[in-house]
Structures are given as structure tokens and as C-alpha cells.
Design an enzyme around this catalytic site. Sequence first.
Site, PDB file in Angstrom:
ATOM      1  N   THR A  81       4.224   2.659   2.897  1.00 30.97           N
ATOM      2  CA  THR A  81       4.523   1.639   3.744  1.00 30.97           C
ATOM      3  C   THR A  81       6.251   1.757   3.639  1.00 30.97           C
ATOM      4  O   THR A  81       6.710   0.985   4.509  1.00 30.97           O
ATOM      5  CB  THR A  81       4.091   0.512   3.406  1.00 30.97           C
ATOM      6  OG1 THR A  81       4.116   0.257   1.929  1.00 30.97           O
ATOM      7  CG2 THR A  81       2.613   0.240   3.539  1.00 30.97           C
ATOM      8  N   HIS A  84     -27.160  10.890  17.413  1.00 27.03           N
ATOM      9  CA  HIS A  84     -26.723   9.985  16.470  1.00 27.03           C
ATOM     10  C   HIS A  84     -25.262   9.528  16.959  1.00 27.03           C
ATOM     11  O   HIS A  84     -25.161   8.392  16.800  1.00 27.03           O
ATOM     12  CB  HIS A  84     -26.411  10.986  15.245  1.00 27.03           C
ATOM     13  CG  HIS A  84     -25.965  10.238  13.928  1.00 27.03           C
ATOM     14  ND1 HIS A  84     -26.656   9.863  13.085  1.00 27.03           N
ATOM     15  CD2 HIS A  84     -24.670   9.815  13.708  1.00 27.03           C
ATOM     16  CE1 HIS A  84     -25.905   9.205  11.959  1.00 27.03           C
ATOM     17  NE2 HIS A  84     -24.600   9.281  12.684  1.00 27.03           N
ATOM     18  N   GLU A  85     -24.479  10.461  17.345  1.00 30.69           N
ATOM     19  CA  GLU A  85     -23.223   9.663  17.870  1.00 30.69           C
ATOM     20  C   GLU A  85     -23.156   8.999  19.006  1.00 30.69           C
ATOM     21  O   GLU A  85     -22.656   7.763  19.245  1.00 30.69           O
ATOM     22  CB  GLU A  85     -22.370  11.065  18.284  1.00 30.69           C
ATOM     23  CG  GLU A  85     -21.869  11.913  17.105  1.00 30.69           C
ATOM     24  CD  GLU A  85     -21.173  11.029  15.980  1.00 30.69           C
ATOM     25  OE1 GLU A  85     -20.537   9.867  16.123  1.00 30.69           O
ATOM     26  OE2 GLU A  85     -21.509  11.667  14.633  1.00 30.69           O
ATOM     27  N   HIS A  90     -24.223   5.417  18.009  1.00 33.98           N
ATOM     28  CA  HIS A  90     -22.988   4.653  17.505  1.00 33.98           C
ATOM     29  C   HIS A  90     -22.325   4.088  18.633  1.00 33.98           C
ATOM     30  O   HIS A  90     -22.059   2.872  18.812  1.00 33.98           O
ATOM     31  CB  HIS A  90     -22.051   5.542  16.745  1.00 33.98           C
ATOM     32  CG  HIS A  90     -22.345   5.987  15.404  1.00 33.98           C
ATOM     33  ND1 HIS A  90     -22.853   5.084  14.458  1.00 33.98           N
ATOM     34  CD2 HIS A  90     -22.551   7.079  14.667  1.00 33.98           C
ATOM     35  CE1 HIS A  90     -22.958   5.639  13.266  1.00 33.98           C
ATOM     36  NE2 HIS A  90     -22.874   6.818  13.190  1.00 33.98           N
ATOM     37  N   PRO A 141       0.832  -1.289   0.039  1.00 28.02           N
ATOM     38  CA  PRO A 141       0.106  -0.064  -0.088  1.00 28.02           C
ATOM     39  C   PRO A 141       0.705   1.171  -0.077  1.00 28.02           C
ATOM     40  O   PRO A 141       2.171   1.060   0.445  1.00 28.02           O
ATOM     41  CB  PRO A 141      -0.758  -0.090   1.250  1.00 28.02           C
ATOM     42  CG  PRO A 141      -0.713  -1.543   1.688  1.00 28.02           C
ATOM     43  CD  PRO A 141       0.836  -2.021   1.261  1.00 28.02           C
ATOM     44  N   THR A 197       9.850   3.029  -1.218  1.00 28.93           N
ATOM     45  CA  THR A 197      11.121   3.905  -1.922  1.00 28.93           C
ATOM     46  C   THR A 197      12.120   4.009  -0.705  1.00 28.93           C
ATOM     47  O   THR A 197      13.534   4.057  -1.077  1.00 28.93           O
ATOM     48  CB  THR A 197      10.522   5.262  -1.943  1.00 28.93           C
ATOM     49  OG1 THR A 197       9.250   5.165  -3.226  1.00 28.93           O
ATOM     50  CG2 THR A 197      11.403   6.128  -2.884  1.00 28.93           C
TER      51      THR A 197
END
Length: 675
Positions: free
Chosen positions: A241, A460-461, A464, A238, A244
Amino acid sequence: MAKENNTSPKKPKFNTWWIYGIIAVMLIGFQFFGSGNFASTKKANTSELQDFLRNGDIKKILIITNTKQAKVFLNEEALKKDVHKDVADQAFSMSATATPQYVVNYGDQQNFEKTIYAIKDQNTSLDTEVVFDTENNVFMDLVFTLLPFILIIGIWIYLMRRMSGGAGGGAGGQIFNIGKSKAKLFDEKTDTRTSFKDVAGLEGAKEEVEEIVEFLRNPDKYTSLGGKIPKGALLVGPPGTGKTLLAKAVAGEAKVPFFSLSGSDFVEMFVGVGASRVRDLFKQAKDKSPSIIFIDEIDAIGRARGKNSLTGSNDERENTLNQLLTEMDGFGTNTNVIVLAATNRADVLDKALMRAGRFDRQIYVDLPDIRERKEIFEVHLRPIKTAETLDVDFLAKQTPGFSGADIANVCNEAALIAARKEKKAVTKQDFLDAVDRIVGGLEKKNKIITPREKETIAYHEAGHATVSWMLEHAAPLVKVTIVPRGQSLGAAWYLPEERLIVRPDQMKDEMCAALGGRAAEKVIFGEISTGALSDLEKITKQARAMVTVYGLNDKIGNLTYYDSSGQNEYGFTKPYSEQTAHTIDTEISKLVEEQYQRAIDLLSENKDKLKELAERLLEKEVIFKDDLEKIFGRRPFEKDQLLDAEEAANKEKLSKVNDSAEEEGENKIEPKTEK
């Protein structure tokens, strides 16, 4: 033998501008001296000429008709007069007969001639000779004739030198170097200073590439036994990570020249340029062998050939790929040139590029786990002034799914936040704020929200948080906020378990928790809003993946319509019938609605606790796991991932202590358990 001291000064390097300077000086010299404008000649006007003529001082007047100039030669008696003393002194030092003493510029030649002859007619005793002539400077005429051509040729040479890269951007940057490689060379003595110490984590990948370093350092160790040095290694993983960085570390450890470029550097608007650059790149690498070629994002040129049946293949890209395949399979086995490449799209690469003999090794660079994240944090925290109490293990646990680049960004963002708050050191809270900033976006406390909207966001939160607390496989909650951040009006932070495989029950619990926000709005207000857009997008993709990709649906069965080669992108038809498409849509909708109803049932059973949590959220705006424990108590099933990890670590420490106690004959220590 003693070395000779090279104290002689360096000779100046020849420059073509010297020639231009000499030509300019010559032109100026001929301009001043080529037309007879010597220092012994003095300019006079027509009135002075008439006076000299009446006084009998002039021996000869030479009228140059093409330059409208008259040259005056004095006789010997005139040169003795005081009035001509200035020109007489210079005339005797040169040839008096060859050099005129005066030069007169006249206007109309006819009037000038009439005046001279009129004075001669009035003074019959004058023996002045009047001569007419034309004056031609052959050299200057030639110069002025050739000058336009010389300028044109000079400008053309200058432009060609600029285009060839001599003064305009280096190799490959101009029109005549268009076919040259654009790879940047990192010299082993100056540039390549990255080592494996700078690469944290990636233990498996580092083991693979360390052997490549050993190939370059000591090739005889392998070739003497008949082995061949691998020609290429492909780093797959990915973004962010460290692919390079790992390649640079290979070059730094091997201490060999390192050619670095991107796959898009081969692409140009001119036909044949890509293949020419590939040839030039490998030629340079062979000249400097042993060396490493690193091609980042190789999928730009290595994509499978002939995939696009609609518009035809990209011939230029395919020619570049063909040349790359030829070069990789064309060196001798002992040229000591190794090709490293990186991509996050290995599934679209051409099969000929992936075969043994070209990229002999494929090294997968995955996202770091919790132990590797700790090592990465330790690397990036070196230049940062942190508080002494900073717990790196805690930071590693708070950043699941973060890549090495993300962790570097977290460290930098934490330092900026601490500096913004005028702190002397970066603390734990700064890192938590940095994670929130990166994941959720910038806080917008001044955003205008009506009380009704704020209440809706809070429920709403809270929905959750409540559903995730009640479900076994949902991710443990860390923090809930109703402060707008980024594009979201509220957010809940979880600490997901790092799983290698996921079961249907776990996926359904996650979907149910994501639908808890909309379910809370339905339970409390009896209506729903548009605030669940991101939740719906997430669960729809998850449900579709369960049905069409992972084969987790009973009606569809053990089938997958996922194509890793990407061939389906270019097809006109779907890989299933219309009847199957209808079944897929029905099953996806059924799966989502089941979890939505499940969330409604859970919240209806715990409606009082949901309201209490929402009211606390409206009061504090930000609540943490401790607040949920006060309302709901501890989660009714197994402990959180963090507690499990800590308990396992404690058990490991106790086992080590007991082992040493047994050896010394002491009593064992029993672990404490919570009731």
C-alpha cells in the site's frame, strides 16, 4: 579578501603497502650484496684456480668452510697480466686487499684441499697462503630467524583489518563490526529525492506525515508553545500500500538524513548483537540530527514479549526490543530524531512499543479506493507510452482491491504485453490482459483437455455466471472464459462492490454464486466433480467467519472467537467447549448446504438459459456481460455499481449546469431515463 587558489598538488596518501615494498627491496639487496658478491669479484671454476695457482698468480686462498666457497686474492704481478685485466681494473678502484678477485665454488672440501696442496708440493717456490674460515652474516641470520614471525604477524594484521570492515563489506558486515548498525543512510543532498508528488492517494496518511515534515523543518514553531516533537509514527496497512514509499517521501520533503533498515537487520546469531546495533543506530541518528530512522517490518523485533509459553521466549529478540524501548524513551525532547516504522502485523506488537511517548501516532495506510487508484494509475502511467484514448477511470474501476504495488505491476505488465504484440502504444485491451494475467495467471491454450472435460468446465463457469446474474447482492459479471489460465481450467471475472460493512444477505448471495458451478454440474450431468475445490475453500472460510468471527449465526449468538492478539495460537485448548464445537460445525455445514440447494433451484428454473449460455461459451471460449444480457436480459434489480457511479456523475454534472442556468435565467436540462 580574495580566496587563495589552492593549486598545490595533493600529497600522496600514506599506504601500509609502502612499508612492505621497502622491506622486500631491502631483503633483495642484502641477498645480492650482503654475502660479498660485489661487482669486482668474478666467478671461476676449479680448473682455472689450478692454472692460476701453478702460474704463481695467487697470493691467498680463503676457504669458507660453511658456504663451500673459496675466495682468491691475486698478487700484484698477476694483476698486471692481460688474463686478469677484467678484475684488475675493478680491483684498483676499490680496496684490493679487502676484495677477492675470484670466487670459486667447490664440491667436496677434502678433494679440493688435496688438489691445492698437491700443486704446492709440486711447485715449492709458490708462497700462496691457504686460510680456512667461516662466514656469518649476522643481519641475514636475524632476518631469516624473524621472517616467519613477521609473516605470521603481517597475515594476522591483514585479516583483522579485513574483518573490521576496512576492506570487506562496510560497517556491520564483518566480525569486529558485528555490533554496528546495518542501516543504509540516504543523504538529504543526493539520495532522498522522493517527494509527496510521487505518492498518489493516501490523502489521510499524507496529512499525518506532512506534519512530521513540518516538525523537522521548523521545530521552534511547536517547541516555543511548549509542545513536544513526536518521537515516532507507526505506519500500519496491508502489503503493497506504499508504507515504505511514504516514509521515503517524508525524508525527501524534510531534507534530512534518512536511516533505513529492516527489523530483521537487528537479528544475528551472536548474543547481544541486536541491542548493540540499536544503540549504534540511535547514536548515528543523534549525531546527524535532525534525522529520520525508518524500521521496515518492525514486527520482526517488536513482537509482544513472553507470548510463547510452550518453548519459552526468544531472549535475544526481547533484549533487542528492550534496548529499542529504552532508546526511544531515552532521548531528550529536542534531539529532532523521529522514528518511523512500518508493519502489516500491528496486532502482534508489544504494548510497551505502542504506548504514547514511543510511537505517538499510528497511521493506517489502507488499500486505495476508486479515486485513489486513478491517481496511482496516473503516476505509474507517466513513463509508459499509452494510447490517446486510454480511459484511466475505466482502469481504476476494473481493479478493485488492488494495492499501489499491484497497480504498478499492472502498468508494467501491460507495457510488456504491448511490446510482445509489436504495438506502438499501450492500449486498453493490454491493460485488461495484464489484469487477467495477474489475477488468473498465464493462459495455457495448448493444454490438452478432452471434449467431455471442456463441456463440464463450460457448464461450471456458466453456472457461476447465471447464479451471480440472478442474485441481487452478487458481484456483477465482467467476463467468463474456459481457456485454462494458471492452475484453473476456467474462470469468471467479477467487479465486486467496494463495501465497508457486509450484511448476512450479501455474504449468502456471494456463497450461493460461488456454489453455482458445482450446482450446474449437478443439474446438467447429475453428478459433481473435483473442479470446485477453490470455490469450496472460499465458501467454507466465509461460512466459518460468519459463525465464529462476526457473530452472524442465531444459534451461536453474538459471540466471536477471534483473538486479535494472537494468543490463541499458543494455547492447548480451544476457546469453546466440545458441544459448542459440534454446534459450530453443524451450523457451518447447514449454511453451506442451504446456499448449494438455493443455487440448484435457481439453475433448475433457468435450465434452458444455462444451456444456451454454456453452448455460447463452448463456441466462443470467452464471453462478456453483453452476451448475458442477450440471454437473460437486464438484471431484474438495481443497476450495477458502474452504472450507478456513471449516473451519479451525470447527475452531478447536470446539477452544476442547472445551477449556472438558473443564475443566467435559462431553461433547466432534464435528465434522460431509460424505460
